[in-house]
Scaffold this active site. Structure first.
Site, PDB file in Angstrom:
ATOM      1  N   TYR A   1       8.011  83.549  43.411  1.00  0.00           N
ATOM      2  CA  TYR A   1       8.828  84.515  44.169  1.00  0.00           C
ATOM      3  C   TYR A   1       7.989  85.738  44.524  1.00  0.00           C
ATOM      4  CZ  TYR A   1      12.937  87.454  45.232  1.00  0.00           C
ATOM      5  OH  TYR A   1      13.869  88.258  45.827  1.00  0.00           O
ATOM      6  N   ASP A   2       7.334  86.294  43.504  1.00  0.00           N
ATOM      7  CA  ASP A   2       6.597  87.548  43.708  1.00  0.00           C
ATOM      8  C   ASP A   2       5.496  87.385  44.757  1.00  0.00           C
ATOM      9  OD1 ASP A   2       8.153  87.876  41.468  1.00  0.00           O
ATOM     10  OD2 ASP A   2       6.588  88.726  40.197  1.00  0.00           O
TER      11      ASP A   2
END
Ligand code: UDP
Length: 316
Positions: A143-144
């Site tokens: 995600y990051d």
């Protein structure tokens, strides 16, 4: 306006906000984490149309557009652990496709980014100038790093193609239309309390988050779209609480008899998180108005309305 992820928690509230101001909205979603109920109230609205589609694949949109807002993505830690490849694709390919549409339509582009770009932050509170402390190969990396790539891609389209762009870094947001079983702390605690199940605190509960009520978040996003600039902007509520304080508030407001139980702290779980919102305050004249007690009470009302439904059980 084209809004990807329009059937999601934030996407659906944002759709409502644009429609309320008289804009026409094309909503796009593939329902991997969004839900039809979130947009059911719009089915007879002549200014809203909906396309079931995956933005990570080639996307053709008919007609002119003034704005493209890319809100599609799994966004809760358990979702992106279950859907790691889709999460990476929607942040990278989905952002590229959305930017391509904005370029072709000469539309303004808006990226839903995240406080997760700061990772487990070594600066507190987080200002937009902080570059972050992210583990690229940890469980949150999907995600990051996708969102960090999405920000880089957005700035490249701005600098190279001259697209008018915005980047919002969204901090923990909660409110009606969250998925009951999405694993986030606010929805988890409320659903557990309403079912008289134990509230699961991960670790010792001393980690902090700063929770923003969805109406405030969406108002900040709307203003950033209308009068912001291309630099990333934090939108969130700077009031910081420990996870244990949140559990105690949910127990008090629901009147549940549920106990609190400790569970292991997930890997790379950020220890603190608090937005510095000086930029949003100054540029947009925006700040959050709903305090945690009032917002959690409204969110409890929403989840009470779902008790006994398949949606609450996590099967629909
Ligand atoms: N958390 C918790 N119990 C739960 C769900 C989450 O104690 O049932 C904690 C989690 O470890 C984290 C915080 O609450 O420290 C916020 O988690 P969430 O999944 O809402 O989002 P995050 O801010 O970590 O992306």
């Amino acid at each position: 306006m084209l809004i990807t992820g329009a059937a999601g928690f934030l996407g659906s509230h944002l759709t409502d906000r644009f429609l309320a101001d008289g804009h026409s909205v094309v909503g796009l979603d593939n329902f991997i984490t969004g839900h039809r109920d979130n947009i059911a109230h719009l089915s007879s609205n002549p200014k809203f149309s909906f396309v079931e589609h995956n933005i990570s694949t080639y996307t053709l949109v008919d007609g002119p557009l003034d704005g493209v807002l890319h809100f599609a993505s799994p966004a809760s830690p358990i979702d992106y652990l279950k859907l790691p490849i889709q999460t990476l694709k929607v942040g990278s390919l989905g952002t590229h496709n959305s930017l391509g549409i904005a370029l072709a339509k000469k539309a303004r582009f808006f990226l839903a980014s995240t406080s997760e770009v700061y990772g487990d932050p070594l600066e507190h509170p987080q200002t937009e100038s902080y570059w972050g402390n992210v583990n690229p190969v940890g469980p949150r990396g999907v995600y990051d790093e996708a969102k960090r790539f999405a920000e880089a891609m957005t700035m490249a389209y701005h600098r190279f193609h001259g697209v008018d762009t915005r980047i919002v870094r969204i901090f923990n947001t909660y409110g009606p239309r969250m998925r009951p079983r999405d694993g986030r702390v606010v929805s988890n605690f409320i659903v557990q309390a309403l079912n008289n199940e134990p509230l699961t605190i991960y670790g010792d509960g001393s980690q902090t988050r700063s929770f923003c009520y969805v109406k405030d978040e969406v108002e900040g996003i709307y203003r950033l779209f209308m009068k912001g600039d291309p630099q990333p902007t934090n939108i969130g509520n700077p009031l910081e609480f420990t996870v244990r304080q949140l559990a105690e508030l949910v127990i008090e407001l629901t009147g549940t008899t549920s106990p609190i139980v400790a569970k292991p702290l997930p890997e790379d779980d950020p220890k603190v998180r608090q937005p510095d919102i000086t930029r949003a305050r100054t540029m947009l004249g925006w700040e959050p108005k709903v305090d945690l007690r009032a917002g959690v009470a409204r969110t409890i009302d929403f989840f009470r309305g779902l008790v006994g439904t398949a949606r609450m059980a996590g099967t629909a």
